[in-house]
Design a protein around this motif. Structure first.
Motif, PDB file in Angstrom:
ATOM      1  N   LEU A 134       0.825  -1.209   0.000  1.00 22.74           N
ATOM      2  CA  LEU A 134       0.000   0.000   0.000  1.00 22.74           C
ATOM      3  C   LEU A 134       0.859   1.259   0.000  1.00 22.74           C
ATOM      4  O   LEU A 134       0.468   2.277  -0.564  1.00 22.74           O
TER       5      LEU A 134
ATOM      6  N   GLY B 138     -13.850   0.909  -7.320  1.00 22.55           N
ATOM      7  CA  GLY B 138     -12.654   1.720  -7.136  1.00 22.55           C
ATOM      8  C   GLY B 138     -12.186   1.783  -5.696  1.00 22.55           C
ATOM      9  O   GLY B 138     -11.259   2.503  -5.369  1.00 22.55           O
TER      10      GLY B 138
ATOM     11  N   GLN C  22     -12.366   1.777   1.698  1.00 24.21           N
ATOM     12  CA  GLN C  22     -13.493   2.353   0.963  1.00 24.21           C
ATOM     13  C   GLN C  22     -14.187   1.222   0.233  1.00 24.21           C
ATOM     14  O   GLN C  22     -13.547   0.441  -0.468  1.00 24.21           O
TER      15      GLN C  22
ATOM     16  N   LEU D 282       1.555   2.729  -3.417  1.00 22.96           N
ATOM     17  CA  LEU D 282       0.453   3.295  -4.211  1.00 22.96           C
ATOM     18  C   LEU D 282       0.484   4.816  -4.188  1.00 22.96           C
ATOM     19  O   LEU D 282       0.874   5.409  -3.180  1.00 22.96           O
ATOM     20  N   PRO D 283       0.015   5.442  -5.266  1.00 24.42           N
ATOM     21  CA  PRO D 283      -0.213   6.894  -5.197  1.00 24.42           C
ATOM     22  C   PRO D 283      -1.225   7.188  -4.083  1.00 24.42           C
ATOM     23  O   PRO D 283      -2.109   6.368  -3.809  1.00 24.42           O
TER      24      PRO D 283
ATOM     25  N   ASP E  87      -3.845   8.843  -3.764  1.00 28.05           N
ATOM     26  CA  ASP E  87      -5.274   8.883  -4.056  1.00 28.05           C
ATOM     27  C   ASP E  87      -5.823   7.546  -4.567  1.00 28.05           C
ATOM     28  O   ASP E  87      -6.996   7.457  -4.914  1.00 28.05           O
ATOM     29  N   LYS E  88      -5.021   6.502  -4.593  1.00 32.99           N
ATOM     30  CA  LYS E  88      -5.436   5.197  -5.127  1.00 32.99           C
ATOM     31  C   LYS E  88      -5.700   4.198  -4.011  1.00 32.99           C
ATOM     32  O   LYS E  88      -5.105   4.261  -2.940  1.00 32.99           O
ATOM     33  N   TYR E  89      -6.608   3.271  -4.295  1.00 36.23           N
ATOM     34  CA  TYR E  89      -6.926   2.175  -3.389  1.00 36.23           C
ATOM     35  C   TYR E  89      -6.541   0.864  -4.060  1.00 36.23           C
ATOM     36  O   TYR E  89      -6.568   0.762  -5.286  1.00 36.23           O
ATOM     37  N   ALA E  90      -6.220  -0.132  -3.262  1.00 40.00           N
ATOM     38  CA  ALA E  90      -5.934  -1.474  -3.765  1.00 40.00           C
ATOM     39  C   ALA E  90      -6.854  -2.453  -3.057  1.00 40.00           C
ATOM     40  O   ALA E  90      -7.070  -2.360  -1.842  1.00 40.00           O
TER      41      ALA E  90
ATOM     42  N   ARG F  50      -5.981   1.843   1.361  1.00 43.87           N
ATOM     43  CA  ARG F  50      -4.824   2.699   1.120  1.00 43.87           C
ATOM     44  C   ARG F  50      -4.266   3.119   2.472  1.00 43.87           C
ATOM     45  O   ARG F  50      -4.917   2.996   3.508  1.00 43.87           O
TER      46      ARG F  50
END
Length: 161
Positions: A35, A80, A76, A38-39, A41-44, A84
């Protein structure tokens, strides 16, 4: 990311911490290292992370939810969504991640299990255990998730040569 890279990447981490922390603690560190890359603003999703670190997806999902309750990750739901980092990996120590799982702070007792063990009334290994414990805790408190990401970068560089 090629599977061989993921296997090699985590084999290095596995070897380094074998027996010092639980499998759950190791999965938490690996997941948060992923995690951390990751950028912001991104979620995985838990499935992607589980595949990357070779952990069972349902187990990892529950672990990540637990880390979310601790404030280490954000989750979240929906399209999408996923997980994160909630905190900066450069200031999130390995201790921050492991303490809620391993309760490392409880390692303050006597190594031999004596009820009363102190500098004034030490057991036979008191001084050695105290020094080892202090070094280990210092390592965990001064090593950050970003350091694990750096390890991945070094492994990637070695893989290319």
């Amino acid at each position: 990311m090629p599977r061989s890279f993921a296997m090699m990447r985590w084999a290095v981490v596995d070897a380094a911490v074998d027996r010092l922390i639980s499998r759950t603690g190791l999965h938490a560190l690996k997941a948060l290292a992923v995690l951390s890359e990751l950028p912001a603003d991104k979620y995985a999703g838990a499935g992607m992370i589980a595949q990357e670190i070779q952990a069972p997806q349902n187990y990892l999902g529950k672990l990540l939810q637990s880390l979310s309750r601790e404030g280490l990750v954000q989750s979240q739901k929906g399209m999408g969504g996923g997980f994160r980092m909630a905190k900066d990996p450069r200031t999130t120590s390995l201790y921050d991640v492991l303490e809620p799982i391993e309760q490392i702070s409880r390692w303050s007792g006597c190594f031999l299990g004596r009820e009363r063990c102190s500098c004034s009334d030490p057991c036979s290994v008191h001084a050695k255990w105290k020094a080892t414990r202090e070094h280990y805790l210092n390592f965990l408190k001064t090593t950050y998730l970003s350091d694990l990401a750096d390890l991945a970068d070094l492994t990637d560089l070695a893989d290319k040569h």
